[in-house]
Design a protein around this motif. Structure first.
Motif, PDB file in Angstrom:
ATOM      1  N   ARG A 168      41.439  47.022  31.562  1.00 16.97           N
ATOM      2  CA  ARG A 168      40.444  48.053  31.860  1.00 16.97           C
ATOM      3  C   ARG A 168      39.164  47.343  32.275  1.00 16.97           C
ATOM      4  O   ARG A 168      38.639  46.513  31.521  1.00 16.97           O
ATOM      5  CB  ARG A 168      40.172  48.921  30.631  1.00 16.97           C
ATOM      6  CG  ARG A 168      39.155  50.014  30.882  1.00 16.97           C
ATOM      7  CD  ARG A 168      38.891  50.795  29.584  1.00 16.97           C
ATOM      8  NE  ARG A 168      38.091  51.946  29.799  1.00 16.97           N
ATOM      9  CZ  ARG A 168      36.756  51.937  29.905  1.00 16.97           C
ATOM     10  NH1 ARG A 168      36.094  50.797  29.811  1.00 16.97           N
ATOM     11  NH2 ARG A 168      36.086  53.046  30.108  1.00 16.97           N
ATOM     12  N   VAL A 169      38.691  47.654  33.459  1.00 16.17           N
ATOM     13  CA  VAL A 169      37.474  47.056  33.988  1.00 16.17           C
ATOM     14  C   VAL A 169      36.510  48.186  34.341  1.00 16.17           C
ATOM     15  O   VAL A 169      36.864  49.093  35.098  1.00 16.17           O
ATOM     16  CB  VAL A 169      37.764  46.214  35.256  1.00 16.17           C
ATOM     17  CG1 VAL A 169      36.476  45.651  35.826  1.00 16.17           C
ATOM     18  CG2 VAL A 169      38.753  45.110  34.948  1.00 16.17           C
ATOM     19  N   ALA A 170      35.319  48.127  33.781  1.00 20.06           N
ATOM     20  CA  ALA A 170      34.276  49.107  34.115  1.00 20.06           C
ATOM     21  C   ALA A 170      33.140  48.354  34.794  1.00 20.06           C
ATOM     22  O   ALA A 170      32.821  47.225  34.434  1.00 20.06           O
ATOM     23  CB  ALA A 170      33.775  49.802  32.855  1.00 20.06           C
ATOM     24  N   ILE A 226      33.833  43.245  44.309  1.00 18.66           N
ATOM     25  CA  ILE A 226      34.679  43.089  43.137  1.00 18.66           C
ATOM     26  C   ILE A 226      36.113  43.179  43.632  1.00 18.66           C
ATOM     27  O   ILE A 226      36.516  44.177  44.230  1.00 18.66           O
ATOM     28  CB  ILE A 226      34.394  44.181  42.092  1.00 18.66           C
ATOM     29  CG1 ILE A 226      32.921  44.157  41.678  1.00 18.66           C
ATOM     30  CG2 ILE A 226      35.305  44.005  40.877  1.00 18.66           C
ATOM     31  CD1 ILE A 226      32.495  45.352  40.847  1.00 18.66           C
ATOM     32  N   ALA A 227      36.892  42.136  43.385  1.00 20.13           N
ATOM     33  CA  ALA A 227      38.235  42.018  43.968  1.00 20.13           C
ATOM     34  C   ALA A 227      39.138  43.203  43.662  1.00 20.13           C
ATOM     35  O   ALA A 227      40.027  43.499  44.445  1.00 20.13           O
ATOM     36  CB  ALA A 227      38.890  40.718  43.500  1.00 20.13           C
ATOM     37  N   LEU A 228      38.954  43.912  42.579  1.00 23.26           N
ATOM     38  CA  LEU A 228      39.866  44.989  42.194  1.00 23.26           C
ATOM     39  C   LEU A 228      39.481  46.379  42.695  1.00 23.26           C
ATOM     40  O   LEU A 228      40.142  47.338  42.316  1.00 23.26           O
ATOM     41  CB  LEU A 228      39.974  45.065  40.663  1.00 23.26           C
ATOM     42  CG  LEU A 228      40.879  44.070  39.980  1.00 23.26           C
ATOM     43  CD1 LEU A 228      40.889  44.312  38.473  1.00 23.26           C
ATOM     44  CD2 LEU A 228      42.293  44.141  40.525  1.00 23.26           C
ATOM     45  N   GLN A 272      35.978  37.704  41.011  1.00 21.74           N
ATOM     46  CA  GLN A 272      37.418  37.714  40.765  1.00 21.74           C
ATOM     47  C   GLN A 272      37.661  38.033  39.300  1.00 21.74           C
ATOM     48  O   GLN A 272      37.405  37.206  38.427  1.00 21.74           O
ATOM     49  CB  GLN A 272      38.027  36.358  41.130  1.00 21.74           C
ATOM     50  CG  GLN A 272      37.947  36.083  42.616  1.00 21.74           C
ATOM     51  CD  GLN A 272      38.710  34.836  42.983  1.00 21.74           C
ATOM     52  OE1 GLN A 272      39.876  34.700  42.630  1.00 21.74           O
ATOM     53  NE2 GLN A 272      38.054  33.939  43.687  1.00 21.74           N
ATOM     54  N   VAL A 273      38.132  39.228  39.059  1.00 18.16           N
ATOM     55  CA  VAL A 273      38.349  39.700  37.694  1.00 18.16           C
ATOM     56  C   VAL A 273      39.496  38.958  37.037  1.00 18.16           C
ATOM     57  O   VAL A 273      39.417  38.586  35.871  1.00 18.16           O
ATOM     58  CB  VAL A 273      38.610  41.224  37.699  1.00 18.16           C
ATOM     59  CG1 VAL A 273      38.939  41.723  36.300  1.00 18.16           C
ATOM     60  CG2 VAL A 273      37.401  41.955  38.277  1.00 18.16           C
ATOM     61  N   THR A 276      32.500  34.070  39.867  1.00 17.45           N
ATOM     62  CA  THR A 276      31.703  34.563  40.992  1.00 17.45           C
ATOM     63  C   THR A 276      31.431  33.408  41.945  1.00 17.45           C
ATOM     64  O   THR A 276      31.212  32.273  41.517  1.00 17.45           O
ATOM     65  CB  THR A 276      30.353  35.147  40.520  1.00 17.45           C
ATOM     66  OG1 THR A 276      29.644  34.152  39.787  1.00 17.45           O
ATOM     67  CG2 THR A 276      30.562  36.374  39.654  1.00 17.45           C
ATOM     68  N   GLU A 277      31.457  33.735  43.226  1.00 15.30           N
ATOM     69  CA  GLU A 277      31.117  32.746  44.233  1.00 15.30           C
ATOM     70  C   GLU A 277      30.604  33.473  45.467  1.00 15.30           C
ATOM     71  O   GLU A 277      30.896  34.645  45.682  1.00 15.30           O
ATOM     72  CB  GLU A 277      32.331  31.885  44.589  1.00 15.30           C
ATOM     73  CG  GLU A 277      33.472  32.670  45.219  1.00 15.30           C
ATOM     74  CD  GLU A 277      34.666  31.789  45.572  1.00 15.30           C
ATOM     75  OE1 GLU A 277      34.458  30.654  46.022  1.00 15.30           O
ATOM     76  OE2 GLU A 277      35.794  32.260  45.382  1.00 15.30           O
TER      77      GLU A 277
END
Length: 186
Positions: free
Chosen positions: A48-50, A103-105, A134-135, A141-142
């Motif tokens: 779960r990513v918020a 955000i990759a996702l 990249q989660v 982060t880059e």
């Protein structure tokens, strides 16, 4: 349609190549943009990513907060033009010059440069420096280069490195179809 009058939209996407969904609440107005998203995915284990993205009225990102287990795991803030700082206030010189985040996702973060650039059909952006998160790699982060080309009223070609995708968007620049990755369902 999002205008300076203040509009709220609620959207959902479904992943096409793995089990995942995203729910986004978006508020845009004369004082700026706030996007609150939640991604629930199953990639070996439930995730779960918020996230919350705060941007100016021109869609340039001011702040990103990303949470994976209830507490903010990543906080980045853009101040002093194009300088980025972490949650402790330390400057992230490696991200200098970036205006947008990716955000990759989520397909939503493609909307940020699409709205900010306001390209005409046939017009290409210059190479953009973007904060790429990249989660699945511990929230690394880059700064990366990305490019957008507006192919038609509702079609943009997005490219980063060797990756290219033609994104279908609605009148507000929000992704409807991200081939092989995401499709909007609400």
């Amino acid at each position: 349609m999002m205008t300076g009058d203040g509009v709220e939209r609620e959207l959902m996407w479904s992943a096409l190549s793995w089990p995942a969904t995203e729910h986004l609440m978006l508020r845009a107005g004369a004082d700026g943009v706030r996007a609150d998203g939640v991604i629930v995915a199953l990639d070996g284990r439930p995730t779960r990513v918020a996230y919350r993205i705060e941007a100016g009225p021109d869609w340039s990102v001011r702040r990103l907060t990303l949470t994976t287990n209830g507490e903010p795991d990543l906080v980045l803030e853009r101040r002093d033009g194009q300088r980025w700082y972490d949650a402790a206030g330390a400057e992230r010189a490696d991200l200098a010059g970036c205006v947008d985040v990716d955000i990759a996702l989520t397909p939503f973060t493609n909307t940020l440069p699409i709205r900010r650039l306001g390209l005409s059909v046939g017009e290409a952006s210059a190479d953009l420096r973007i904060v790429y998160v990249q989660v699945d790699r511990g929230l690394t982060t880059e700064a990366v280069s990305q490019r957008y080309v507006r192919l038609a009223d509702s079609l943009y070609r997005y490219s980063s490195g060797d990756f290219t995708a033609d994104l279908t968007v609605d009148a507000d620049g929000l992704v409807v179809d991200y081939p092989e990755l995401w499709r909007r369902i609400a």
